[in-house]
Write a protein that holds these residues in place. Structure first.
Motif, PDB file in Angstrom:
ATOM      1  N   GLY A   1       0.805  -1.212   0.000  1.00  0.00           N
ATOM      2  CA  GLY A   1       0.000   0.000   0.000  1.00  0.00           C
ATOM      3  C   GLY A   1       0.838   1.261   0.000  1.00  0.00           C
ATOM      4  N   ASP A   2       2.065   1.172   0.522  1.00  0.00           N
ATOM      5  CA  ASP A   2       2.926   2.355   0.559  1.00  0.00           C
ATOM      6  C   ASP A   2       3.300   2.849  -0.835  1.00  0.00           C
ATOM      7  OD1 ASP A   2       2.858   2.337   3.285  1.00  0.00           O
ATOM      8  OD2 ASP A   2       4.678   1.128   3.497  1.00  0.00           O
ATOM      9  N   ASN A   3       3.217   1.963  -1.836  1.00  0.00           N
ATOM     10  CA  ASN A   3       3.584   2.348  -3.198  1.00  0.00           C
ATOM     11  C   ASN A   3       2.423   2.982  -3.974  1.00  0.00           C
ATOM     12  OD1 ASN A   3       5.338  -0.662  -3.003  1.00  0.00           O
ATOM     13  ND2 ASN A   3       6.371   1.307  -3.247  1.00  0.00           N
ATOM     14  N   VAL A   4       1.220   2.948  -3.391  1.00  0.00           N
ATOM     15  CA  VAL A   4       0.043   3.489  -4.082  1.00  0.00           C
ATOM     16  C   VAL A   4      -0.127   4.956  -3.704  1.00  0.00           C
ATOM     17  CG1 VAL A   4      -2.444   3.289  -4.419  1.00  0.00           C
ATOM     18  CG2 VAL A   4      -1.061   1.223  -4.079  1.00  0.00           C
ATOM     19  N   ARG A   5      -0.063   5.828  -4.711  1.00  0.00           N
ATOM     20  CA  ARG A   5      -0.244   7.261  -4.450  1.00  0.00           C
ATOM     21  C   ARG A   5      -1.715   7.652  -4.486  1.00  0.00           C
ATOM     22  NH1 ARG A   5       3.271  10.356  -8.669  1.00  0.00           N
ATOM     23  NH2 ARG A   5       2.081  12.070  -7.763  1.00  0.00           N
ATOM     24  N   ASP A   6      -2.485   7.010  -5.357  1.00  0.00           N
ATOM     25  CA  ASP A   6      -3.898   7.391  -5.466  1.00  0.00           C
ATOM     26  C   ASP A   6      -4.669   6.276  -6.172  1.00  0.00           C
ATOM     27  OD1 ASP A   6      -6.146   8.855  -5.153  1.00  0.00           O
ATOM     28  OD2 ASP A   6      -5.760  10.255  -6.784  1.00  0.00           O
ATOM     29  N   ALA A   7      -5.957   6.219  -5.881  1.00  0.00           N
ATOM     30  CA  ALA A   7      -6.860   5.283  -6.557  1.00  0.00           C
ATOM     31  C   ALA A   7      -8.224   5.953  -6.643  1.00  0.00           C
ATOM     32  CB  ALA A   7      -6.952   3.965  -5.777  1.00  0.00           C
ATOM     33  N   ARG A   8      -8.790   5.997  -7.849  1.00  0.00           N
ATOM     34  CA  ARG A   8     -10.077   6.687  -8.030  1.00  0.00           C
ATOM     35  C   ARG A   8     -10.972   5.928  -8.988  1.00  0.00           C
ATOM     36  NH1 ARG A   8     -10.225  11.551  -5.837  1.00  0.00           N
ATOM     37  NH2 ARG A   8      -8.259  12.497  -5.191  1.00  0.00           N
ATOM     38  N   ALA A   9     -12.268   6.074  -8.780  1.00  0.00           N
ATOM     39  CA  ALA A   9     -13.245   5.486  -9.705  1.00  0.00           C
ATOM     40  C   ALA A   9     -13.444   6.445 -10.873  1.00  0.00           C
ATOM     41  CB  ALA A   9     -14.566   5.253  -8.988  1.00  0.00           C
TER      42      ALA A   9
ATOM     43  N   PRO B   1     -17.249   1.569 -16.057  1.00  0.00           N
ATOM     44  CA  PRO B   1     -16.615   1.925 -14.781  1.00  0.00           C
ATOM     45  C   PRO B   1     -15.269   1.222 -14.609  1.00  0.00           C
ATOM     46  CG  PRO B   1     -18.383   0.353 -14.417  1.00  0.00           C
ATOM     47  CD  PRO B   1     -18.444   0.716 -15.873  1.00  0.00           C
ATOM     48  N   MET B   2     -14.320   1.921 -14.058  1.00  0.00           N
ATOM     49  CA  MET B   2     -13.000   1.338 -13.797  1.00  0.00           C
ATOM     50  C   MET B   2     -12.320   2.114 -12.678  1.00  0.00           C
ATOM     51  SD  MET B   2     -10.812   2.721 -17.117  1.00  0.00           S
ATOM     52  CE  MET B   2     -11.628   1.604 -18.219  1.00  0.00           C
TER      53      MET B   2
ATOM     54  N   GLU C   1       0.919   4.248 -13.986  1.00  0.00           N
ATOM     55  CA  GLU C   1      -0.511   4.550 -14.001  1.00  0.00           C
ATOM     56  C   GLU C   1      -1.243   3.396 -14.671  1.00  0.00           C
ATOM     57  OE1 GLU C   1      -1.395   8.316 -15.674  1.00  0.00           O
ATOM     58  OE2 GLU C   1      -0.037   9.418 -14.344  1.00  0.00           O
ATOM     59  N   ALA C   2      -2.166   2.788 -13.940  1.00  0.00           N
ATOM     60  CA  ALA C   2      -2.880   1.625 -14.456  1.00  0.00           C
ATOM     61  C   ALA C   2      -4.367   1.773 -14.191  1.00  0.00           C
ATOM     62  CB  ALA C   2      -2.362   0.352 -13.772  1.00  0.00           C
ATOM     63  N   VAL C   3      -5.140   0.945 -14.862  1.00  0.00           N
ATOM     64  CA  VAL C   3      -6.584   0.929 -14.599  1.00  0.00           C
ATOM     65  C   VAL C   3      -7.022  -0.516 -14.346  1.00  0.00           C
ATOM     66  CG1 VAL C   3      -7.134   3.003 -15.909  1.00  0.00           C
ATOM     67  CG2 VAL C   3      -7.158   0.782 -17.057  1.00  0.00           C
ATOM     68  N   ILE C   4      -8.046  -0.644 -13.511  1.00  0.00           N
ATOM     69  CA  ILE C   4      -8.669  -1.951 -13.255  1.00  0.00           C
ATOM     70  C   ILE C   4     -10.030  -1.941 -13.950  1.00  0.00           C
ATOM     71  CG2 ILE C   4      -9.539  -3.533 -11.495  1.00  0.00           C
ATOM     72  CD1 ILE C   4      -7.571  -2.282  -9.535  1.00  0.00           C
TER      73      ILE C   4
ATOM     74  N   SER D   1     -20.169  -1.853 -11.828  1.00  0.00           N
ATOM     75  CA  SER D   1     -20.828  -0.547 -11.665  1.00  0.00           C
ATOM     76  C   SER D   1     -19.828   0.472 -11.149  1.00  0.00           C
ATOM     77  CB  SER D   1     -22.003  -0.661 -10.683  1.00  0.00           C
ATOM     78  OG  SER D   1     -21.509  -0.961  -9.383  1.00  0.00           O
ATOM     79  N   ILE D   2     -20.221   1.742 -11.252  1.00  0.00           N
ATOM     80  CA  ILE D   2     -19.346   2.801 -10.747  1.00  0.00           C
ATOM     81  C   ILE D   2     -19.297   2.765  -9.214  1.00  0.00           C
ATOM     82  CG2 ILE D   2     -21.133   4.559 -10.594  1.00  0.00           C
ATOM     83  CD1 ILE D   2     -17.495   5.056 -11.788  1.00  0.00           C
ATOM     84  N   ASP D   3     -20.363   2.261  -8.604  1.00  0.00           N
ATOM     85  CA  ASP D   3     -20.359   2.126  -7.136  1.00  0.00           C
ATOM     86  C   ASP D   3     -19.318   1.096  -6.693  1.00  0.00           C
ATOM     87  OD1 ASP D   3     -22.336   3.992  -6.838  1.00  0.00           O
ATOM     88  OD2 ASP D   3     -23.960   2.513  -6.832  1.00  0.00           O
ATOM     89  N   ARG D   4     -19.261  -0.003  -7.430  1.00  0.00           N
ATOM     90  CA  ARG D   4     -18.267  -1.033  -7.116  1.00  0.00           C
ATOM     91  C   ARG D   4     -16.856  -0.469  -7.337  1.00  0.00           C
ATOM     92  NH1 ARG D   4     -15.294  -4.219  -4.525  1.00  0.00           N
ATOM     93  NH2 ARG D   4     -14.109  -5.743  -5.736  1.00  0.00           N
ATOM     94  N   ALA D   5     -16.694   0.326  -8.401  1.00  0.00           N
ATOM     95  CA  ALA D   5     -15.386   0.943  -8.665  1.00  0.00           C
ATOM     96  C   ALA D   5     -15.002   1.893  -7.530  1.00  0.00           C
ATOM     97  CB  ALA D   5     -15.423   1.690 -10.002  1.00  0.00           C
ATOM     98  N   ALA D   6     -15.981   2.671  -7.057  1.00  0.00           N
ATOM     99  CA  ALA D   6     -15.700   3.610  -5.962  1.00  0.00           C
ATOM    100  C   ALA D   6     -15.343   2.860  -4.676  1.00  0.00           C
ATOM    101  CB  ALA D   6     -16.926   4.497  -5.726  1.00  0.00           C
ATOM    102  N   GLU D   7     -16.037   1.751  -4.435  1.00  0.00           N
ATOM    103  CA  GLU D   7     -15.747   0.951  -3.234  1.00  0.00           C
ATOM    104  C   GLU D   7     -14.337   0.372  -3.303  1.00  0.00           C
ATOM    105  OE1 GLU D   7     -17.316  -3.124  -1.008  1.00  0.00           O
ATOM    106  OE2 GLU D   7     -18.152  -2.505  -2.920  1.00  0.00           O
ATOM    107  N   LEU D   8     -13.987  -0.167  -4.479  1.00  0.00           N
ATOM    108  CA  LEU D   8     -12.661  -0.759  -4.631  1.00  0.00           C
ATOM    109  C   LEU D   8     -11.572   0.306  -4.494  1.00  0.00           C
ATOM    110  CD1 LEU D   8     -10.898  -3.185  -5.267  1.00  0.00           C
ATOM    111  CD2 LEU D   8     -11.294  -2.782  -7.717  1.00  0.00           C
ATOM    112  N   ALA D   9     -11.817   1.477  -5.088  1.00  0.00           N
ATOM    113  CA  ALA D   9     -10.834   2.562  -4.993  1.00  0.00           C
ATOM    114  C   ALA D   9     -10.646   2.996  -3.535  1.00  0.00           C
ATOM    115  CB  ALA D   9     -11.291   3.748  -5.843  1.00  0.00           C
TER     116      ALA D   9
END
Length: 413
Positions: A137-145, A153-154, A201-204, A209-217
């Motif tokens: 987790g220390d290597n992750v700068r940001d995660a967004r839906a 959604p991603m 920079e990557a995408v999942i 849904s966008i809700d699931r993307a927001a939850e994962l982010a």
């Protein structure tokens, strides 16, 4: 069918519906795919009634960082997932102020285990199919839906320089293979590598849904250790204390109902008896609503409910006093009851709406049990207005129309 018969049928219909409601609450019911358990098994009890653990956590920013809404919400999501591991029914996890998180775990007996799971440091890891840890987790700068070019959604990921180098090597090594993302040893996503990513920079993709993307982010951001959480208060509520409180609350409710019923009959006679029937219907409707919305009953919630029982006949008291005045002025029963309802209506609406406004304010600014109190009060007021105005009026008007009782003394005139 004459008018008297129609009136009697309306009265019978209301009483049959009331009996059906009572049977459903006492014994449950099953109609096709719909199944309703009895009240005793349907109502969920809060921490203060069945015992459990209460924890108040305070977030502290890491050196050089500031707390913000995003970090606090991420921390809440991480705690929620940890609590899910405990298998706790109806946990309450809410923000309290800007920096605190309130956690209530009803029914939890092993408080030490609960505290260990809630308080442990978040652990986010990206793991290759061979079990090799690629990133933390220390290597992750940001995660967004986000939405992709095809409006799908991603989740967009941004890594720091070290993470970008490691991820470039991993995406080359595990091309067209899944890389699992683990939070607290639980896989929260396992996207397949479709390209070698060298810029960090990557995408999942492939999210439903966008809700699931927001939850994962939010989970990924939470795994990046956004805040440190310090336990400010830990309190264990014993199940015996909770059961004792519940028993006393139920007894208070029964006594309150009986006293209200007796007062209405003794003071208003037949109209009072009708109001008591409406009061019973009111109690049953409110309990049915609690079951339908999955409400968790707490002591403040019961207090709000008992308070609303007393208020449930307020409207009838206003109506019946106007009704008696009209009878004393020489009007017939039918004219007097219509006039009584019409004259009292504005006062009833004014008094109930002001109480609803106060309850809405409590709900908006309150938290935990205070919100529970506000919700039960609002449900109680709306239901009482329906039973006091509609049910009572239909029953009383049709009793008068059926001419079952014509002596004005029965109407406390």
């Amino acid at each position: 069918m004459n008018y008297r018969t129609k009136s009697l049928l309306k009265i019978a219909l209301i009483l049959i519906l009331a009996a059906f409601l009572a049977y459903t609450l006492l014994y449950g019911i099953k109609i096709g795919p719909y199944k309703q358990a009895p009240l005793s098994k349907s109502i969920k009890l809060g921490l203060d009634l069945q015992g459990g653990v209460y924890v108040l956590l305070e977030a502290e920013p890491k050196p050089g960082q500031e707390l913000n809404e995003e970090k606090m919400n991420s921390a809440v999501e991480v705690i929620r997932r940890r609590v899910d591991q405990l298998g706790v029914a109806e946990p309450l996890i809410t923000r309290q102020g800007n920096t605190r998180i309130r956690v209530e775990l009803p029914g939890v007996k092993d408080s030490q285990k609960a505290l260990e799971i809630i308080g442990k440091t978040a652990s986010l890891r990206f793991v290759g199919p061979d079990g090799t840890v690629i990133l933390t987790g220390d290597n992750v700068r940001d995660a967004r839906a986000i939405y992709g070019q095809a409006n799908e959604p991603m989740v967009s990921l941004k890594l720091d320089d070290t993470g970008a180098k490691k991820f470039a090597e991993a995406t080359k090594k595990y091309f067209e293979q899944p890389i699992a993302i683990l939070l607290d040893e639980e896989v929260i996503s396992a996207p397949v590598v479709k390209a070698v990513i060298t810029n960090g920079e990557a995408v999942i993709e492939g999210l439903e849904s966008i809700d699931r993307a927001a939850e994962l982010a939010a989970l990924i951001r939470g795994g990046a250790l956004p805040v440190d959480l310090v336990q400010r208060e830990v309190r264990t509520v014993g199940p015996t204390l909770g059961a004792d409180s519940l028993a006393k609350s139920v007894a208070a409710g029964k006594i309150g109902v009986v006293l209200v019923i007796l007062f209405m009959i003794l003071y208003y006679r037949l109209p009072g008896f009708i109001a008591d029937i409406a009061l019973m219907i009111y109690v049953m409707i409110v309990l049915t609503v609690f079951i339908a919305i999955g409400a968790t009953l707490t002591l403040p919630g019961i207090a709000g409910f008992i308070l609303s029982i007393g208020m449930a006949v307020d409207a009838n008291v206003l109506i019946f006093e106007r009704f008696k005045e009209e009878l004393r002025n020489g009007k017939t029963l039918r004219s007097a009851i219509d006039a009584g309802f019409n004259r009292a209506m504005l006062t009833i609406f004014d008094s109930n709406i002001t109480t609803i406004i106060a309850a809405v304010v409590l709900f908006y600014f309150g938290s935990g049990p205070i919100k529970g109190f506000a919700v039960t009060l609002i449900i109680g007021i709306l239901t009482s207005m329906f039973t006091a105005i509609v049910v009572t009026r239909v029953l009383l008007s049709n009793i008068i129309a059926s001419k079952l009782f014509v002596n004005k003394k029965l109407f406390s005139a």
